[in-house]
Structure formats: structure tokens, C-alpha cells
Design an enzyme around this catalytic site. Structure first.
Site, PDB file in Angstrom:
ATOM      1  N   ASP A 164      -4.777  -0.272  18.430  1.00 36.18           N
ATOM      2  CA  ASP A 164      -6.249  -0.200  18.520  1.00 36.18           C
ATOM      3  C   ASP A 164      -6.706  -1.368  19.571  1.00 36.18           C
ATOM      4  O   ASP A 164      -7.687  -1.053  20.025  1.00 36.18           O
ATOM      5  CB  ASP A 164      -6.708  -0.534  16.880  1.00 36.18           C
ATOM      6  CG  ASP A 164      -6.662   0.536  15.994  1.00 36.18           C
ATOM      7  OD1 ASP A 164      -5.990   1.488  16.313  1.00 36.18           O
ATOM      8  OD2 ASP A 164      -6.758   0.155  14.903  1.00 36.18           O
ATOM      9  N   THR A 165      -5.948  -2.376  19.593  1.00 45.01           N
ATOM     10  CA  THR A 165      -6.388  -3.398  20.574  1.00 45.01           C
ATOM     11  C   THR A 165      -6.166  -2.810  21.939  1.00 45.01           C
ATOM     12  O   THR A 165      -7.132  -3.086  22.795  1.00 45.01           O
ATOM     13  CB  THR A 165      -5.536  -4.608  20.258  1.00 45.01           C
ATOM     14  OG1 THR A 165      -5.655  -5.079  19.179  1.00 45.01           O
ATOM     15  CG2 THR A 165      -5.809  -5.579  21.463  1.00 45.01           C
ATOM     16  N   THR A 183      -6.385   0.367  22.827  1.00 41.01           N
ATOM     17  CA  THR A 183      -7.491   1.424  22.892  1.00 41.01           C
ATOM     18  C   THR A 183      -8.740   0.791  23.206  1.00 41.01           C
ATOM     19  O   THR A 183      -9.451   1.235  24.090  1.00 41.01           O
ATOM     20  CB  THR A 183      -7.644   2.188  21.528  1.00 41.01           C
ATOM     21  OG1 THR A 183      -6.407   2.772  21.223  1.00 41.01           O
ATOM     22  CG2 THR A 183      -8.726   3.040  21.594  1.00 41.01           C
ATOM     23  N   ASP A 214      -4.621   4.693  27.356  1.00 36.87           N
ATOM     24  CA  ASP A 214      -4.911   5.813  26.427  1.00 36.87           C
ATOM     25  C   ASP A 214      -3.588   6.385  26.294  1.00 36.87           C
ATOM     26  O   ASP A 214      -3.498   6.884  24.903  1.00 36.87           O
ATOM     27  CB  ASP A 214      -5.705   6.808  27.000  1.00 36.87           C
ATOM     28  CG  ASP A 214      -6.314   7.851  25.707  1.00 36.87           C
ATOM     29  OD1 ASP A 214      -6.375   7.093  24.517  1.00 36.87           O
ATOM     30  OD2 ASP A 214      -6.158   8.936  26.024  1.00 36.87           O
ATOM     31  N   ARG A 270       3.282   5.768  18.105  1.00 35.12           N
ATOM     32  CA  ARG A 270       4.783   6.590  17.644  1.00 35.12           C
ATOM     33  C   ARG A 270       5.874   5.556  17.504  1.00 35.12           C
ATOM     34  O   ARG A 270       6.736   5.646  16.702  1.00 35.12           O
ATOM     35  CB  ARG A 270       5.055   7.360  18.981  1.00 35.12           C
ATOM     36  CG  ARG A 270       4.213   8.647  19.018  1.00 35.12           C
ATOM     37  CD  ARG A 270       4.783   9.576  20.032  1.00 35.12           C
ATOM     38  NE  ARG A 270       4.829   9.025  21.334  1.00 35.12           N
ATOM     39  CZ  ARG A 270       3.778   9.083  22.205  1.00 35.12           C
ATOM     40  NH1 ARG A 270       2.620   9.626  22.030  1.00 35.12           N
ATOM     41  NH2 ARG A 270       4.071   8.612  23.445  1.00 35.12           N
ATOM     42  N   THR A 302      -2.734   5.344  12.535  1.00 35.37           N
ATOM     43  CA  THR A 302      -3.377   5.406  11.368  1.00 35.37           C
ATOM     44  C   THR A 302      -4.783   6.187  11.434  1.00 35.37           C
ATOM     45  O   THR A 302      -4.820   6.846  12.778  1.00 35.37           O
ATOM     46  CB  THR A 302      -3.995   3.841  11.097  1.00 35.37           C
ATOM     47  OG1 THR A 302      -4.750   3.619  12.009  1.00 35.37           O
ATOM     48  CG2 THR A 302      -2.683   2.941  11.008  1.00 35.37           C
ATOM     49  N   ASP A 317     -12.583   7.668  23.786  1.00 39.49           N
ATOM     50  CA  ASP A 317     -12.446   8.567  24.796  1.00 39.49           C
ATOM     51  C   ASP A 317     -13.826   9.217  25.106  1.00 39.49           C
ATOM     52  O   ASP A 317     -14.178   9.412  26.259  1.00 39.49           O
ATOM     53  CB  ASP A 317     -11.816   9.800  24.231  1.00 39.49           C
ATOM     54  CG  ASP A 317     -10.348   9.459  24.135  1.00 39.49           C
ATOM     55  OD1 ASP A 317      -9.721   8.466  24.892  1.00 39.49           O
ATOM     56  OD2 ASP A 317      -9.407  10.353  23.610  1.00 39.49           O
TER      57      ASP A 317
END
Length: 214
Positions: free
Chosen positions: A29-30, A32, A66, A74, A81, A92
Site C-alpha cells: 500500500d505504501t 501504491t 503499480d 504476491r 488484501t 489508478d
């Protein structure tokens, strides 16, 4: 299309990087969020100024985040999650909006090129709708097939146009954006047709009064 055909080759590069970051405690998440913020800042800084060559390279660099966050998901013990998937999709959309928004601003305000601005506007709207149709269909249990222009194709065509323009190739940006606009419109039709075809066996969906969307 590129998402399917190129995934194996891209994963060979992204997966080792993803495992390396996970081993050092970095969360997907970081990555992203960092990649999205970098893309937004670069797109809104370089593109409206017409600094297409620098903008193309910087945006492309952050877009690669991304790929890495998926590899990190993975590589993790629990995989991706549900929130990570939602966050990735929302980011995105923000990144795409910033890229095409910057091109729209340059076209209309700086260059006075209405035709290219219209093409960029069509790309922005249809790109969001292509993703929305798939998400909305899946939300009511209807599977929707891909299409000729998904996110990977949108980014490749748009950045190809800006990059070639930065190198001085005439008409590269308008040609790329109009091709992308046409492909995105066709993909909208493909996905709506796919949703219609695949929804025939599904029971009716009841909506609350006045509800028009998620």
C-alpha cells in the site's frame, strides 16, 4: 490486452523487486500511494507546461510502482488484501485523471489546440467509464471480458504520444490521443456488450428508490 500478453515478462522483473521490498518491511500500500502521488505531481507539473520529454520519463518511472506493488502483494505471506485492491484501483483512477487532465490543460490553455484537447477529454472520460463498467458489473455478480484498450494500453499510447512529441515528432500527440479515444470508445462498447451478454442468466437486481450507481 497488454495486461494478458505481457504479464509474464513483466513479472520476471517486478517479482524480485517486490520480494526484496517485502523482506525489508515495506508494504504494497505504501508503494501504491508513493507511486500515485509521484505520477500526479509529475503529470500536473510537466504536462501543462508542454515539457513532454521530461514528463514522459518521470511519469513512466512512477507508473512502474503499480507493477511493483502487485509483485509485493504476491510475495507477501497473505497475498493482497481487499483494501489493497480497492486502494490500487482508486489510485489508478487518480493517476490517469492527472495525466489526461494535464494534457487537456496544455491543449486548451497553452497550445490553443482544441482538437487535441477534445481527444484528451474523450480519453479521460472513457478511461474512467471503461474501469467503472467492469467494477459495477462485478459488483452485481456479472463477469465482464477485457477489451482492446485497458489501462496498460491507455498509458502506453498516451506516453508514446508525449514522448515522441518531446523528441520533436510532429502530430505524435494528437494522433496518439485520437487513436486512444477511438479505442477507448470501442472498449466501452465491448464491455457493455459483454455485461449484457453475461447478465442474461443472472436474476434481476433490485435498487433502492433513486439509486443510480454504487
Amino acid at each position: 490486452m497488454l495486461n494478458v500478453h505481457a504479464r509474464k515478462h513483466v513479472n520476471r522483473v517486478a517479482d524480485p523487486i517486490g520480494r526484496w521490498l517485502v523482506a525489508r518491511g515495506v508494504g504494497p500500500d505504501t508503494v501504491t500511494v508513493v507511486g500515485t502521488l509521484g505520477t500526479i505531481v509529475a503529470a500536473l507539473w510537466f504536462m501543462p507546461r508542454g515539457q513532454f520529454l521530461a514528463g514522459t520519463f518521470v511519469v513512466a518511472l512512477f507508473v512502474l510502482f503499480d507493477l511493483i506493488d502487485g509483485a509485493m502483494a504476491r510475495a507477501g505471506a497473505t497475498g493482497g488484501t481487499p483494501f489493497g485492491a480497492i486502494l490500487d484501483s482508486a489510485c489508478d483512477r487518480l493517476a490517469d485523471a492527472a495525466l489526461f487532465g494535464g494534457l487537456i490543460w496544455w491543449s486548451f490553455v497553452v497550445a490553443g489546440d482544441r482538437a487535441t484537447g477534445v481527444a484528451a477529454l474523450i480519453c479521460l472520460v472513457t478511461g474512467q467509464l471503461v474501469s467503472y463498467i467492469k467494477a459495477r458489473a462485478e459488483g452485481v455478480g456479472v463477469e465482464v471480458d477485457g477489451g482492446i484498450v485497458e489501462r496498460a494500453e491507455r498509458l502506453v499510447l498516451a506516453l508514446l504520444g508525449t514522448g515522441l512529441t518531446g523528441f520533436g515528432v510532429p502530430y505524435a500527440l494528437p494522433v496518439a490521443l485520437w487513436l486512444l479515444a477511438a479505442g477507448s470508445l470501442w472498449t466501452m462498447v465491448q464491455r457493455l456488450w459483454s455485461a449484457r451478454r453475461n447478465s442474461r442468466a443472472k436474476p434481476p437486481v433490485s435498487l433502492d428508490p433513486g439509486e443510480t450507481g454504487p
